[in-house]
Motif scaffolding. Sequence first.
Motif, PDB file in Angstrom:
ATOM      1  N   SER A  12      40.164  52.731  39.443  1.00 36.04           N
ATOM      2  CA  SER A  12      38.931  51.962  39.653  1.00 36.04           C
ATOM      3  C   SER A  12      38.560  51.871  41.124  1.00 36.04           C
ATOM      4  N   ALA A  13      39.496  52.211  42.011  1.00 37.22           N
ATOM      5  CA  ALA A  13      39.283  52.112  43.463  1.00 37.22           C
ATOM      6  C   ALA A  13      39.054  50.666  43.896  1.00 37.22           C
ATOM      7  N   GLN A  14      39.745  49.743  43.223  1.00 37.23           N
ATOM      8  CA  GLN A  14      39.684  48.331  43.604  1.00 37.23           C
ATOM      9  C   GLN A  14      40.922  47.900  44.389  1.00 37.23           C
ATOM     10  N   GLY A  15      41.621  48.886  44.928  1.00 34.46           N
ATOM     11  CA  GLY A  15      42.812  48.587  45.701  1.00 34.46           C
ATOM     12  C   GLY A  15      44.067  48.900  44.916  1.00 34.46           C
ATOM     13  N   SER A  16      45.198  48.759  45.570  1.00 38.22           N
ATOM     14  CA  SER A  16      46.477  49.052  44.913  1.00 38.22           C
ATOM     15  C   SER A  16      46.780  47.993  43.859  1.00 38.22           C
ATOM     16  N   VAL A  17      47.651  48.340  42.926  1.00 35.19           N
ATOM     17  CA  VAL A  17      48.005  47.401  41.870  1.00 35.19           C
ATOM     18  C   VAL A  17      48.683  46.161  42.448  1.00 35.19           C
ATOM     19  N   LEU A  18      49.529  46.309  43.462  1.00 42.34           N
ATOM     20  CA  LEU A  18      50.188  45.147  44.053  1.00 42.34           C
ATOM     21  C   LEU A  18      49.187  44.238  44.759  1.00 42.34           C
ATOM     22  N   THR A  19      48.220  44.844  45.442  1.00 36.14           N
ATOM     23  CA  THR A  19      47.190  44.053  46.116  1.00 36.14           C
ATOM     24  C   THR A  19      46.341  43.311  45.105  1.00 36.14           C
ATOM     25  N   TRP A  20      45.907  43.995  44.053  1.00 34.53           N
ATOM     26  CA  TRP A  20      45.035  43.393  43.039  1.00 34.53           C
ATOM     27  C   TRP A  20      45.737  42.214  42.386  1.00 34.53           C
ATOM     28  N   VAL A  21      46.955  42.416  41.958  1.00 43.90           N
ATOM     29  CA  VAL A  21      47.704  41.353  41.281  1.00 43.90           C
ATOM     30  C   VAL A  21      47.949  40.174  42.220  1.00 43.90           C
ATOM     31  N   SER A  22      48.325  40.455  43.457  1.00 44.72           N
ATOM     32  CA  SER A  22      48.581  39.383  44.427  1.00 44.72           C
ATOM     33  C   SER A  22      47.325  38.559  44.677  1.00 44.72           C
ATOM     34  N   ASP A  23      46.209  39.231  44.910  1.00 48.20           N
ATOM     35  CA  ASP A  23      44.953  38.524  45.172  1.00 48.20           C
ATOM     36  C   ASP A  23      44.547  37.666  43.980  1.00 48.20           C
ATOM     37  N   HIS A  24      44.741  38.206  42.771  1.00 46.71           N
ATOM     38  CA  HIS A  24      44.288  37.450  41.604  1.00 46.71           C
ATOM     39  C   HIS A  24      45.206  36.267  41.311  1.00 46.71           C
ATOM     40  N   ARG A  25      46.478  36.426  41.522  1.00 49.95           N
ATOM     41  CA  ARG A  25      47.380  35.284  41.329  1.00 49.95           C
ATOM     42  C   ARG A  25      47.097  34.196  42.362  1.00 49.95           C
ATOM     43  N   LYS A  26      46.766  34.599  43.572  1.00 54.66           N
ATOM     44  CA  LYS A  26      46.398  33.619  44.600  1.00 54.66           C
ATOM     45  C   LYS A  26      45.106  32.916  44.212  1.00 54.66           C
ATOM     46  N   HIS A  27      44.163  33.664  43.632  1.00 59.00           N
ATOM     47  CA  HIS A  27      42.907  33.075  43.153  1.00 59.00           C
ATOM     48  C   HIS A  27      43.193  31.986  42.134  1.00 59.00           C
ATOM     49  N   HIS A  28      44.119  32.225  41.213  1.00 58.03           N
ATOM     50  CA  HIS A  28      44.423  31.225  40.188  1.00 58.03           C
ATOM     51  C   HIS A  28      45.172  30.027  40.774  1.00 58.03           C
ATOM     52  N   LYS A  29      45.951  30.245  41.797  1.00 50.96           N
ATOM     53  CA  LYS A  29      46.680  29.133  42.400  1.00 50.96           C
ATOM     54  C   LYS A  29      45.746  28.177  43.132  1.00 50.96           C
ATOM     55  N   TYR A  30      44.702  28.725  43.754  1.00 49.18           N
ATOM     56  CA  TYR A  30      43.812  27.897  44.577  1.00 49.18           C
ATOM     57  C   TYR A  30      42.360  27.947  44.090  1.00 49.18           C
ATOM     58  N   THR A  31      42.132  28.132  42.802  1.00 52.44           N
ATOM     59  CA  THR A  31      40.789  28.399  42.301  1.00 52.44           C
ATOM     60  C   THR A  31      39.753  27.395  42.800  1.00 52.44           C
ATOM     61  N   ASP A  32      38.735  27.936  43.469  1.00 50.61           N
ATOM     62  CA  ASP A  32      37.605  27.160  43.991  1.00 50.61           C
ATOM     63  C   ASP A  32      38.034  26.063  44.956  1.00 50.61           C
ATOM     64  N   LYS A  33      39.147  26.302  45.636  1.00 52.98           N
ATOM     65  CA  LYS A  33      39.602  25.417  46.705  1.00 52.98           C
ATOM     66  C   LYS A  33      39.944  26.282  47.915  1.00 52.98           C
ATOM     67  N   HIS A  34      40.266  25.646  49.038  1.00 56.15           N
ATOM     68  CA  HIS A  34      40.699  26.390  50.217  1.00 56.15           C
ATOM     69  C   HIS A  34      41.947  27.201  49.862  1.00 56.15           C
ATOM     70  N   GLY A  35      41.917  28.470  50.165  1.00 55.67           N
ATOM     71  CA  GLY A  35      42.998  29.371  49.804  1.00 55.67           C
ATOM     72  C   GLY A  35      42.591  30.381  48.759  1.00 55.67           C
ATOM     73  N   ASP A  36      41.551  30.075  47.982  1.00 61.73           N
ATOM     74  CA  ASP A  36      41.026  31.019  46.996  1.00 61.73           C
ATOM     75  C   ASP A  36      40.331  32.160  47.746  1.00 61.73           C
ATOM     76  N   PRO A  37      40.756  33.413  47.530  1.00 60.26           N
ATOM     77  CA  PRO A  37      40.175  34.525  48.294  1.00 60.26           C
ATOM     78  C   PRO A  37      38.677  34.713  48.083  1.00 60.26           C
ATOM     79  N   HIS A  38      38.179  34.368  46.880  1.00 65.85           N
ATOM     80  CA  HIS A  38      36.778  34.689  46.613  1.00 65.85           C
ATOM     81  C   HIS A  38      36.021  33.596  45.847  1.00 65.85           C
ATOM     82  N   THR A  39      36.211  32.350  46.277  1.00 67.55           N
ATOM     83  CA  THR A  39      35.395  31.297  45.686  1.00 67.55           C
ATOM     84  C   THR A  39      34.025  31.244  46.372  1.00 67.55           C
ATOM     85  N   PRO A  40      32.956  30.978  45.621  1.00 69.34           N
ATOM     86  CA  PRO A  40      31.638  30.827  46.251  1.00 69.34           C
ATOM     87  C   PRO A  40      31.358  29.396  46.699  1.00 69.34           C
ATOM     88  N   HIS A  41      32.338  28.489  46.540  1.00 73.12           N
ATOM     89  CA  HIS A  41      32.049  27.065  46.684  1.00 73.12           C
ATOM     90  C   HIS A  41      32.652  26.392  47.910  1.00 73.12           C
TER      91      HIS A  41
END
Length: 270
Positions: free
Chosen positions: A56-85
């Motif tokens: 998919s060219a969305q990055g390496s599997v380790l990067t994708w998984v790490s970023d998404h797990r971090k997103h769930h840990k900090y969802t829509d708070k400081h630390g979330d890689p891609h929150t719009p809020h």
Amino acid sequence: MTGSVWATTCDLGIFVLMYSLVGVGVTVGFHRLLTHGSFKTYTFVRWIFACLGTMSAQGSVLTWVSDHRKHHKYTDKHGDPHTPHVGYGDGFLSTIKGLYHAHVGWLLKEREMSDWRVYAKDMYQDPGMRFITANTGPIVLLGLIIPTLLGWILTGSIQGALSALLWGGLVRICFFHHVTWSINSICHFHGSRDYSTTDRSTNVFWLTPLSFGECWHNNHHAFPRSAMHGVKKWQIDTSYMLIRCLELVGLAWDVVRFDKEFRMRRKKDS
């Protein structure tokens, strides 16, 4: 038509094939299997899904998984890689800035900032996943070579091969990127909410046919480990359908599901 940039029937067929294979590589492989452990499978199946997702060219599997797990840990708070809020204030322009960050801006600032050893330690300990990660570039290239070869085989011409490369490779990558990014942006900004969560995740029904069921994002954040994101009968979830098929043929087991009573306990007050 000679020299036309418009897709032929062959191009569209290759586009749909590649979009589907690579798409479930991300939704079933990267997301539900490798990030959340929604089901178990054989090692070779994990590696196949990891390779398809990498195309998919969305990055390496380790990067994708790490970023998404971090997103769930900090969802829509400081630390979330891609929150719009967070960090953009109020007002129309601030909203646009937040949505831009969640959609594509985070790729320039936050991507690859998640430590594999912290957020994907289990994956990092898998030699196969480290090998796939180290060969991300060649695997992405393979995802371009495959449609090119299909175009050449099916049309018998260089023009057909190049046209298939365009539609089954480059256009497919661009299109699926924006669908994935829409889950980060739109599905945390606008849509319906069936469940009370501590974040602002939403369900966006019109992304259903393009996202393979990832658009039921509020359901997912309510039950992150569930292999089934489409909870209601009308909430089509083709990724779960594939997992169910794998289960029926013995290629998936320990599929995580939530019974009706547990779902109802989390149901948002009407």
